[in-house]
Design a protein around this motif. Structure first.
Motif, PDB file in Angstrom:
ATOM      1  N   LYS A 346       1.474 -91.007 -44.228  1.00  0.00           N
ATOM      2  CA  LYS A 346       2.026 -92.556 -45.208  1.00  0.00           C
ATOM      3  C   LYS A 346       3.606 -92.569 -45.803  1.00  0.00           C
ATOM      4  O   LYS A 346       4.142 -92.588 -46.930  1.00  0.00           O
ATOM      5  N   GLY A 430       3.048 -96.840 -46.900  1.00  0.00           N
ATOM      6  CA  GLY A 430       1.426 -96.493 -46.811  1.00  0.00           C
ATOM      7  C   GLY A 430       1.135 -95.741 -44.682  1.00  0.00           C
ATOM      8  O   GLY A 430      -0.525 -96.046 -45.398  1.00  0.00           O
ATOM      9  N   TYR A 433      -2.555 -97.287 -44.525  1.00  0.00           N
ATOM     10  CA  TYR A 433      -2.925 -98.372 -45.243  1.00  0.00           C
ATOM     11  C   TYR A 433      -2.185 -99.963 -45.243  1.00  0.00           C
ATOM     12  O   TYR A 433      -2.632-100.246 -45.903  1.00  0.00           O
ATOM     13  N   GLN A 434      -1.007 -99.911 -44.070  1.00  0.00           N
ATOM     14  CA  GLN A 434      -0.420-101.308 -44.891  1.00  0.00           C
ATOM     15  C   GLN A 434      -1.034-102.232 -43.913  1.00  0.00           C
ATOM     16  O   GLN A 434      -1.199-102.622 -45.148  1.00  0.00           O
ATOM     17  N   LEU A 496      -1.596 -95.098 -53.015  1.00  0.00           N
ATOM     18  CA  LEU A 496      -1.222 -95.518 -52.201  1.00  0.00           C
ATOM     19  C   LEU A 496      -0.453 -96.334 -51.254  1.00  0.00           C
ATOM     20  O   LEU A 496      -0.411 -97.497 -52.668  1.00  0.00           O
ATOM     21  N   GLY A 497       0.579 -96.290 -50.671  1.00  0.00           N
ATOM     22  CA  GLY A 497       1.338 -97.165 -50.437  1.00  0.00           C
ATOM     23  C   GLY A 497       2.334 -97.180 -51.519  1.00  0.00           C
ATOM     24  O   GLY A 497       2.387 -96.550 -52.312  1.00  0.00           O
ATOM     25  N   ARG A 517       4.732 -97.164 -57.694  1.00  0.00           N
ATOM     26  CA  ARG A 517       4.211 -95.922 -57.260  1.00  0.00           C
ATOM     27  C   ARG A 517       5.469 -95.178 -56.410  1.00  0.00           C
ATOM     28  O   ARG A 517       4.848 -93.924 -55.589  1.00  0.00           O
ATOM     29  N   LYS A 518       6.986 -95.914 -56.436  1.00  0.00           N
ATOM     30  CA  LYS A 518       8.225 -95.664 -55.477  1.00  0.00           C
ATOM     31  C   LYS A 518       9.257 -95.167 -56.732  1.00  0.00           C
ATOM     32  O   LYS A 518       8.480 -95.928 -57.700  1.00  0.00           O
TER      33      LYS A 518
END
Length: 525
Positions: A346, A430, A433-434, A496-497, A517-518
């Motif tokens: 990830k 991710g 997940y990408q 997730l990602g 998420r980042k």
């Protein structure tokens, strides 16, 4: 438009240029390069290389990259493959003889030759406006002066840092421990390497003292890498692949990346009335999960080194998607497909830049797992990727490890086109997940009419390795309904990602989105 009563962020609007990426310092460096006369390619390279210092667990010059880009004055999308080969002496049979069923994640066996540096040098020479000295200057500065550890980086560091060993711990721990929020991370050895690349081009990395430092460490660990393996590292241009989703064209990087998986997944989803489903309901999450299982199973069977990938047209065919969609039970989960290996990661960075002339760059750059192989060279502290863990050890598999082969890669840059014009460079990090992330972002925007920021913010789910990962943004009711359908539902420890995107609007304005998420931002001028 978002509801301003609730926490969140708005899309960023600008007219002359924009960068969206996962760390503010890298976004600012990219915009500074644009304002200094560089173009989107210069800016993307500058920001990407700096991310190796800002997010050292995610990427670095010991890794690989893939790039999609649209030159100024054209709507043709080009692809550059910056992924590396296994050393010439690598052998799946030798690993099988030692009892391995998958490539060891944290040994020299997983280290393929890092090729991002060659890709950056090639792209700068062919498409950039500024010299490498100007493009690499921000990273050289921050590698020496240091970067304060950001919250998401600090969140990742303890777990990812478990992979570090030997010189890896010396160079990538701070006072012997994982970095904490606000501590300063420095990489003076990398600053020196970048000075040599700025002065000598790729030879400053792939030959001479820097290459000797890398090969010496890998050989000391039992690796079969040679100076010739490094000297022969080479990126190359290729033709993108694409597929239509309700009048919008998804353009992806071809194999050995997994971009075709996203196209196949969207083709499967086309067979269902997603727009008639609740965007955060169990029905949509279930259908998406089942489509992912089928698309990823095809990926595991067929995607490999470009010279070894088989049945590419089969994966891109709408007829294939229709047959696979017919296997989906709208009320019941199927068994998960066998993964290509246990090497699901990830940890990746993504950056996109659009300049005033509307050159657009979509660039993804990674060392695979958190802190890659955990192995770093002694003098310069170059951290090696473990991309070789993406190989299969199955005898005769298209993606079987072999000398000089490139492994199947999870990293995929994306672009959308509509009516022949580039609409949006984007990426969703991710690991495995990408492709699912690409499909989720596209359907969020097309089926549910979300703007780019809302589409990135929205909760995510992902069926992976037998588990249905459902972010906390979903309701407990939805999780219960998915469990009743047969999914093994879990709430993942981390999100997730993480995605970034820039929409090139019809009125000429740029609209950027950056995933919460980042740590990053979209920044324009």
């Amino acid at each position: 438009m978002r509801d301003f009563h609730f926490p969140g962020r708005s899309s960023v609007l600008a007219a002359d240029g924009m960068c969206a990426t996962s760390h503010p310092l890298a976004a600012k460096a990219a915009v500074d390069v644009l304002q200094a006369g560089g173009n989107a390619m210069d800016a993307a390279i500058a920001g990407a290389v700096l991310l190796g210092i800002c997010e050292p667990q995610m990427t670095g010059i010991g890794g690989d990259c893939f790039v999609l880009f649209k030159p100024a004055g054209s709507e043709e999308i080009k692809a550059l493959n910056g992924s590396g080969r296994a050393p010439a002496a690598a052998s799946a049979a030798a690993l099988r003889d030692k009892g391995h069923e998958t490539v060891p994640l944290y040994g020299p066996e997983a280290v393929t030759i890092p090729t991002a540096v060659d890709a950056f040098c090639r792209l700068n020479a062919d498409w950039g406006k500024l010299g490498l000295d100007q493009v690499l200057a921000p990273t050289i500065h921050y590698a020496e002066a240091g970067v304060p550890v950001a919250p998401r980086v600090a969140f990742d560091w303890p777990k990812a840092g478990e992979a570090l060993s030997g010189h890896g711990r010396k160079h990538y721990m701070i006072e012997g421990a994982p970095g904490r929020v606000g501590q300063t991370f420095r990489a003076p050895g990398q600053a020196e390497v970048l000075r040599r690349i700025a002065a000598q081009g790729r030879d400053g990395f792939y030959t001479g003292e820097v290459a000797e430092d890398m090969v010496a460490e890998l050989r000391a660990r039992g690796g079969v890498h040679t100076l010739d393996d490094f000297a022969s590292a080479e990126s190359f241009y290729s033709e993108p692949v694409s597929g239509d989703y309700k009048g919008t064209e998804l353009v992806e990087h071809p194999p050995n990346g997994q971009g075709t998986t996203a196209i196949l997944m969207l083709n499967i989803l086309r067979q269902f009335d997603l727009a008639g489903m609740e965007p955060l309901g169990a029905e949509r999450a279930h259908i998406e999960a089942e489509a992912a299982k089928l698309a990823y199973d095809a990926r595991n069977r067929f995607i490999a080194d470009p010279d070894h990938t088989v049945r590419l047209e089969h994966m891109l065919s709408l007829e294939t998607a229709k047959r696979l969609a017919a296997l989906i039970d709208p009320k019941r989960a199927m068994a998960a497909a066998k993964p290509v290996s246990e090497a699901v990661h990830k940890d990746t960075i993504y950056i996109t830049v659009v300049d005033k002339d509307r050159m657009a760059v979509s660039l993804i750059y990674s060392i695979y797992h958190g802190f890659g192989s955990g192995i770093a060279s002694e003098k310069f502290g170059i951290l090696f990727q473990n991309r070789g863990a993406g190989f299969s050890l199955e005898d005769g598999h298209p993606n079987e490890m072999g000398g000089g082969k490139r492994p199947m890669h999870t990293i995929i840059p994306g672009m959308l086109k509509r009516a022949g014009k580039v609409l949006m460079p984007f990426g969703v990090m991710g690991g495995a997940y990408q492709p699912n992330g690409h499909a989720r972002l596209v359907t969020n925007m097309i089926d549910y009419g979300l703007d780019v920021q809302d589409a990135l913010d929205a909760p995510r789910s992902f069926s992976d390795a037998g588990k249905m990962n459902v972010e906390r943004g979903y309701s407990d009711t939805v999780r219960a309904e998915l469990a009743e359908m047969g999914h093994d539902v879990v709430v993942p420890d981390g999100p997730l990602g993480g995605g970034q995107a820039i929409v090139i609007r019809e009125d000429g304005i740029l609209e950027g989105g950056s995933d919460p998420r980042k740590d990053g931002i979209a920044l324009g001028y």
